[in-house]
Design an enzyme around this catalytic site. Structure first.
Site, PDB file in Angstrom:
ATOM      1  N   CYS A  43      45.553  51.187  33.120  1.00 15.56           N
ATOM      2  CA  CYS A  43      45.046  52.541  33.329  1.00 15.56           C
ATOM      3  C   CYS A  43      46.224  53.496  33.499  1.00 15.56           C
ATOM      4  O   CYS A  43      46.120  54.682  33.242  1.00 15.56           O
ATOM      5  CB  CYS A  43      44.126  52.582  34.525  1.00 15.56           C
ATOM      6  N   GLU A  73      37.348  54.486  40.399  1.00 18.59           N
ATOM      7  CA  GLU A  73      38.736  54.491  39.913  1.00 18.59           C
ATOM      8  C   GLU A  73      38.619  54.376  38.398  1.00 18.59           C
ATOM      9  O   GLU A  73      38.260  53.321  37.881  1.00 18.59           O
ATOM     10  CB  GLU A  73      39.523  53.296  40.477  1.00 18.59           C
TER      11      GLU A  73
END
Ligand code: NAP
Length: 529
Positions: free
Chosen positions: A325, A291
């Site tokens: 993010c 990720e």
């Protein structure tokens, strides 16, 4: 159990919580402050383990505050953790899934019970404001619960298949999903709760055992989760918590042949390095869930509600100081509404409160460390030279900011689209804004990056449908005032990315995630009829 009142905290609802949330947070924060300087062990095979060398966890709010002393784990600690997890796997894999989820649900309840303390830890070590801190803790519990529910809804992933049409025989088939073995979880500094407990919870629900290595800037939150797993009755060796530098301890773990799978959440460069190493050094291909970063854009149509767009963009650009993010780091606006929207974005940005994030009044806290503040200064110099800094661009050093890493929220316009900072993930409170003639040009620019994590759109319902069909990102929002590109929650908006943002193509907290932690076996049994 304050978090279990009727109000359900998510990143979408956190802007107006009941008063009780503030009271509970403040009392747990005081408790945590009274333990400043305490030494925290690693937890290997259920036992507290200390190493010779230690490192300090200092707060980015005020570097004079030593939150705790942590162990600088060594190669030997990596070996001990792998041995413990390998040994525990024998029992855990054969523990019925119904029992595994009972223990993990208990752990999730403990984490939610402790969400104010864990949230306060995240304010102090990450710099999260109080609702972001509590939110991360509650999200951790919900991610674990989601994996438990998936296991249950799918009856342990034990599926009867068709019976072969063999004359004279009864040939039955079953598909089962089974765990891999020792699973390594490496988490980043910005969500040390959800991105530790989420993947670790899924791995354990699936029957794997876990070794967890947190970011060196944020070891306390993952320690508190390790305690919750232990207190809930997760057996010794099933969850192991080790601390130390990624470049040494992390590397030793990634290199170990007995690691059966890994979930890494962090930057693109480190993640790709781990992916290559894991592939090159292993005897065969092992599951690698990555990720990675994002360069998330909000695209605004001429038909958008300007107030709603401005609110969502500012919240997503500067929540957690732009260090999500999913942060909105690019804003692309159709010409007719450009001036009005930019004006409003700047007005709202100028109203943001910055300071000690444990203080209720502050929306923004510090950036994570000295290196991040240096990056901020360097990026601002480059942006001032090639664009137009509309607001921000300042490192804050006076008064309450003197001993921390504080930077003002920064909006930059007129930066040519070819500029490298339209594509590079800065991971700081800096957002670039650009103008386009039409939505077709806007979506081309939105997609023209390495990443594909989250996105946001403001415009009509019809335009939003068109947008969803063309945008290259894993989590996509339309007309969301709570955050243009941020705010995912398990069971609502499962979180994950495409292209350079993620390797599996499946999102955490969604229906396809838990299966990533299991391999399929087919059992065919034949009897004479
Ligand atoms: P990072 O620098 O890549 O570090 C992430 C983790 O990797 C830390 O625990 C780090 O440990 C460890 N590490 C570093 N080098 C290693 C190595 N050679 N071997 C094994 N482990 C190693 O990322 P970060 O600064 O903590 O986090 C920010 C990044 O994470 C951003 O790019 C952000 O977009 C991304 N992120 C992505 C998601 C998502 O869901 N896609 C979510 C959150 C964050 P040390 O701290 O000890 O170096």
């Amino acid at each position: 159990m304050g978090a279990q009142t009727k109000f359900k905290l998510t990143y979408g609802t956190m802007f107006n919580p009941p008063e009780e949330f503030h009271e509970r947070y403040e009392s747990e924060l005081a408790k945590l402050k009274s333990s400043f300087g305490k030494e925290y062990p690693m937890i290997i095979n259920g036992k507290d383990v200390k190493s010779k060398e230690k490192f300090e966890n200092r707060s980015p709010i005020d570097t004079n505050l030593v939150i705790g002393l942590f162990q600088k784990g060594t190669n030997e600690d990596a070996l001990a953790a792998v041995a413990a997890a390998k040994n525990a796997f024998k029992l855990w894999r054969s523990t019925p899934w119904q029992e595994r989820i009972k223990v993990l649900r208990k752990a999730a309840d403990l984490i939610e019970d402790r969400c104010y303390y864990i949230g306060a830890a995240m304010s102090l070590e990450v710099g999260k404001n109080r609702m972001e801190g509590i939110g991360d803790a509650v999200e951790t519990a919900d991610l674990i619960r989601y994996s438990c529910t998936q296991m249950e809804n799918n009856k342990g992933y034990d599926t009867q298949m068709g019976t072969d049409p063999f004359e004279g025989y009864l040939s039955t088939n079953k598909s089962v999903l089974r765990p891999y073995g020792v699973w390594l979880v490496i988490s980043p500094f910005n969500f040390p709760g959800a991105l530790t407990g989420g993947p670790a919870g899924a791995a354990m629900v699936a029957g794997n055992t876990v070794i967890m290595k947190p970011a060196t800037d944020t070891p306390l939150t993952p320690y508190l989760l390790a305690e919750a797993f232990r207190d809930a009755g997760v057996p010794d060796g099933v969850y192991n918590y080790v601390t130390g530098p990624g470049s040494t301890l992390g590397n030793a773990l990634v290199s170990h042949p007995d690691i059966a799978g890994v979930t890494f959440t962090g930057s693109f460069d480190v993640g790709m390095g781990i992916f290559r190493k894991f592939a090159n050094e292993g005897p065969y291909v092992r599951p690698t869930i990555l990720e990675l970063g994002g360069k998330n854009a909000a695209l605004v149509s001429r038909h958008a509600d300007i107030e709603m767009a401005a609110l969502g963009i500012v919240r997503s650009s500067f929540g957690l100081q732009g260090q999500k993010c999913s942060a909105c780091s690019r804003v692309i606006i159709e010409e007719p509404v450009y001036d009005a929207l930019v004006k409003r974005i700047v007005e709202l940005t100028n109203k943001l409160t910055i300071g000690d994030p444990t203080n209720r009044a502050n929306f923004m806290g510090p950036v994570i460390n000295k290196g991040a503040l240096k990056d901020y200064t360097d990026f601002v110099k480059e942006l001032e030279a090639d664009g137009n800094v509309l607001t921000g661009g300042k490192v804050l050093t006076e008064g309450e900011y003197a001993n921390g890493y504080f930077a003002s929220p920064t909006i930059v316009a007129d930066l040519p689209y070819e500029h490298r900072l339209w594509k590079h993930e800065m991971f700081l409170p800096i957002t670039t804004i650009g103008k386009v003639k039409n939505l077709e040009d806007g979506i081309k620019i939105s997609n023209d990056v390495l990443y594909g994590l989250t996105s946001g759109f403001y415009g009509t319902d019809e335009e939003a449908q068109w947008y969803f069909d063309h945008i290259e990102a894993g989590v996509n929002y339309a007309n969301r005032p709570q955050g243009a590109t941020t705010g995912a929650w398990p069971g609502f908006q499962p979180f994950g990315g495409w292209k350079g943002s993620g390797a599996s193509g499946k999102n955490a907290g969604g229906v396809h995630y838990l299966q990533l932690y299991m391999r399929e076996q087919i059992y065919n049994q034949v009897k004479k009829a």
